[in-house]
Design a protein around this motif. Structure first.
Motif, PDB file in Angstrom:
ATOM      1  N   THR A  53     -10.930   2.083  -0.513  1.00 59.49           N
ATOM      2  CA  THR A  53     -10.072   1.787  -1.665  1.00 59.49           C
ATOM      3  C   THR A  53     -10.736   2.224  -2.959  1.00 59.49           C
ATOM      4  OG1 THR A  53      -9.217  -0.136  -0.458  1.00 59.49           O
ATOM      5  CG2 THR A  53      -8.756  -0.026  -2.817  1.00 59.49           C
ATOM      6  N   GLN A  98      -9.298   5.115  -5.508  1.00 60.28           N
ATOM      7  CA  GLN A  98      -9.056   4.848  -6.923  1.00 60.28           C
ATOM      8  C   GLN A  98      -9.869   5.782  -7.803  1.00 60.28           C
ATOM      9  OE1 GLN A  98      -9.691   0.644  -7.643  1.00 60.28           O
ATOM     10  NE2 GLN A  98      -7.504   0.235  -7.428  1.00 60.28           N
ATOM     11  N   ILE A 132      -4.678   6.662  -5.499  1.00 62.08           N
ATOM     12  CA  ILE A 132      -3.807   5.491  -5.597  1.00 62.08           C
ATOM     13  C   ILE A 132      -2.977   5.556  -6.877  1.00 62.08           C
ATOM     14  CG2 ILE A 132      -3.814   2.984  -5.903  1.00 62.08           C
ATOM     15  CD1 ILE A 132      -6.063   2.781  -3.942  1.00 62.08           C
ATOM     16  N   PHE A 160      -8.868  -4.677   0.189  1.00 63.00           N
ATOM     17  CA  PHE A 160      -7.929  -3.750  -0.454  1.00 63.00           C
ATOM     18  C   PHE A 160      -7.250  -4.380  -1.664  1.00 63.00           C
ATOM     19  CE2 PHE A 160      -3.497  -2.365  -0.876  1.00 63.00           C
ATOM     20  CZ  PHE A 160      -3.686  -1.030  -1.185  1.00 63.00           C
ATOM     21  N   MET A 188      -7.193  -3.637  -5.934  1.00 61.01           N
ATOM     22  CA  MET A 188      -5.942  -3.217  -6.559  1.00 61.01           C
ATOM     23  C   MET A 188      -5.677  -3.955  -7.869  1.00 61.01           C
ATOM     24  SD  MET A 188      -4.515  -0.797  -4.840  1.00 61.01           S
ATOM     25  CE  MET A 188      -2.847  -0.873  -5.484  1.00 61.01           C
TER      26      MET A 188
END
Length: 379
Positions: A77, A81, A86, A294, A298
């Protein structure tokens, strides 16, 4: 499954394998040093050491598998990013809930692997390991036939062999038995022979002397002998017939014969319930830690300083889940009817992941409030 899902899932599985391999190697080396010193020092061969190491691997993998799942989810993740992958997906209107599909599938695959491990491989390996440990403990050559070393097979007993001839004759024997608090006996002999008679083992000493010390009267008496037989069966720890660890019991047996096992083998019903449901909870926790890794990342947008704050928060949350698992263990052990508490850490982790995904999705109400605040500030 879309191309994006397959792409993310492949990266998660790739780094999961990498982190699992690294963690297993680190933990295995740490344990192998102690195991090697104990087995090789007791006279076992390298083949026995490799066998014991292989049998201990399922339990080791069971401990590090959730950590590898969490590390892979956080790392992938973070990389996505950092590479703005993402960000691009979100710009196309993809919600965090949709982006969480690959980590969810990844967690389910890890849960499947953990299920095979805890329900099949781990009980079988522990059972085989216990049987092999009992065989090694019964091996006289491994426990007692080591020349030039003072051995302590059990508490209160010291055994020493000066030299072992090629025909298995033992020379310069010293045996001190201090297990009786009232008296202690010391045997010395020029030679000795080990004889087996079924389950019994005898040490036949030749041309020696026995010294008996009375600890109450503080007297010492000596007796010389031309030959003397000493039963050393008690020096070799034996496993009670039928006794087994709860972790050796197969899951299907725990499900179908739980009450019989608790009654016949003397297991605490709370301990039995915890062990059974913990095997299922260990699999489900893999889903929770994957989604926590995850969803927590975010929460943060693009930043030149990275998402170390979110990563630290995810790490703290995983630790708190482990602490929670320890807290619910006591009530379940005390009362088997409280077994649903075993799944509390898993559902707590899933709830936190769902909350973070909802926050990351920024529902319209939050967007409207934020736009209102911006307009008020501009005015």
């Amino acid at each position: 499954m879309s191309r994006y899902d397959r792409y993310v899932l492949s990266r998660l599985l790739l780094f999961f394998g990498f982190f699992a391999l690294i963690l297993v190697a680190v933990f295995w080396i740490n344990r192998a040093v102690v195991l090697f010193d104990r087995l090789i020092g007791d006279g076992q061969s390298l083949l026995v050491f490799l066998e014991f190491s292989a049998l201990a691997l399922p339990n080791l993998i069971r401990m590090i598998l959730p950590m590898a799942v969490f590390a892979a989810a956080v790392y992938v993740t973070n990389r996505m990013q950092g590479d703005s992958e993402i960000t691009v997906m979100q710009a196309t209107g993809t919600s965090p809930w949709r982006l969480a599909r690959p980590p969810l599938v990844f967690g389910l695959l890890a849960a499947l692997m953990m299920s095979v491990l805890t329900h099949l491989l781990l009980p079988a390996s522990i059972s085989q390991l216990s049987a092999r440990e009992a065989e090694v403990a019964q091996s006289i050559s491994a426990r007692l036939l080591s020349e030039g070393t003072f051995l302590h097979p059990v508490a209160g007993v010291t055994f020493y062999i000066g030299r072992i001839d090629p025909d298995s004759t033992l020379n310069d024997i010293f045996l001190s038995d201090r297990r009786d608090s009232d008296q202690s006996v010391t045997y010395t002999a020029e030679r000795a022979y080990l004889l087996r008679d079924g389950e019994r083992a005898n040490l036949v000493m030749v041309n020696g002397m026995a010294q008996l010390q009375d600890n109450h009267e503080h007297t010492l008496s000596t007796t010389r002998f031309s030959d003397f037989s000493y039963d050393i069966s008690a020096l070799l720890p034996s496993r009670e017939p039928g006794a087994r660890s709860l972790r050796e019991v197969p899951t299907i047996e725990l499900l179908t014969r739980g009450s019989d096992i608790a009654r016949d083998e003397g297991f605490n019903p709370g301990k039995l319930a915890e062990e059974l449901h913990l095997r299922f909870a260990r699999a489900l926790i893999c889903v929770a830690v994957a989604l926590i890794g995850f969803s927590t990342l975010m929460l943060g947008g693009f930043s030149r300083f990275g998402v170390w704050r979110q990563a630290l928060l995810a790490f703290v949350l995983v630790i708190l889940l482990e602490v929670l698992r320890g807290l619910v263990s006591g009530p379940v052990l005390a009362d088997a009817r409280l077994w649903p508490l075993v799944y509390l850490p898993t559902f707590a982790g899933l709830a936190v992941a769902a909350l973070f995904l909802q926050i990351a999705a920024r529902p319209p109400a939050l967007r409207l409030r934020r736009q209102t605040r911006v307009r008020e500030t501009a005015a």
